[in-house]
Write an enzyme that holds these catalytic residues in place. Structure first.
Site, PDB file in Angstrom:
ATOM      1  N   PRO A  67      11.905  61.182  61.781  1.00 59.30           N
ATOM      2  CG  PRO A  67      11.115  63.357  62.754  1.00 59.30           C
ATOM      3  CD  PRO A  67      11.257  61.676  62.213  1.00 59.30           C
ATOM      4  CG  MET A  68      16.060  59.366  64.811  1.00 60.33           C
ATOM      5  SD  MET A  68      16.622  57.887  64.067  1.00 60.33           S
ATOM      6  CE  MET A  68      17.474  57.948  63.024  1.00 60.33           C
ATOM      7  CB  ALA A  69      17.530  65.727  67.903  1.00 57.22           C
ATOM      8  CD  GLN A  99       9.343  66.334  64.500  1.00 49.86           C
ATOM      9  OE1 GLN A  99      10.418  65.797  64.792  1.00 49.86           O
ATOM     10  NE2 GLN A  99       9.142  64.578  64.428  1.00 49.86           N
ATOM     11  CB  CYS A 141       9.417  66.036  70.930  1.00 51.34           C
ATOM     12  SG  CYS A 141      11.954  65.454  71.641  1.00 51.34           S
TER      13      CYS A 141
END
Length: 124
Positions: free
Chosen positions: A28-30, A87, A118
Site C-alpha cells: 500500500p503506497m499513499a 491498510q 509509518c
C-alpha cells in the site's frame, strides 16, 4: 539436471486461510495504489495480493457520522477482484476494530492491514 530443479522452489503463501497466489504482495503506497493503479497492475499480470492506499480509521468514522461517502481511497473496492487488502491507521483500538469489522463485512476485503510502522508524524 533439469532447469526446474535448479530454480528455487517457491512455497505457497497464506495469510490466515487466504492463499496468496502468486506469492507476491503489492504494498500500500499513499498517492499511488489507487483504483486506477490497481487496474493497471492487473492488466500487466497482477500480484497475488493488491492493497489500497492507507485509510484513516478516524476519518472513516467521521465520514459515517456526517453521512458523507466512504473515503475516496476506497473507491472501486467493493467491485474489485479479490484478494484485496485495505491498510488503515489510527491510535485508538476501538476505532480500528470498528472500521476493520466494517471493511471485512461490508466491503468484503480479504485482508485488513493495520499500519504500525509509518514514520509520518500524524500516524506515529
Amino acid at each position: 539436471m533439469l532447469l526446474a530443479e535448479l530454480l528455487p522452489q517457491i512455497k505457497p503463501l497464506y495469510i490466515g486461510p487466504l492463499l496468496v497466489d502468486p506469492p507476491i504482495l503489492q504494498a500500500p503506497m499513499a498517492g499511488y495504489t489507487n483504483f486506477a493503479y490497481r487496474q493497471i497492475v492487473r492488466e500487466y499480470g497482477g500480484a497475488g495480493l493488491q492493497a489500497t492506499e492507507m485509510v484513516s480509521a478516524r476519518g472513516f468514522v467521521w465520514m459515517d457520522k456526517n453521512e458523507a461517502e466512504h473515503p475516496e481511497r476506497l473507491w472501486g473496492v467493493k467491485d474489485e477482484p479479490r484478494p484485496l487488502a485495505v491498510q488503515m491507521w489510527d491510535n485508538d483500538p476501538e476505532t480500528l476494530a470498528k472500521v476493520g469489522e466494517r471493511l471485512a463485512n461490508e466491503y468484503q476485503v480479504s485482508v485488513v492491514d493495520i499500519n504500525f510502522g509509518c514514520p509520518v508524524r500524524d500516524v506515529t
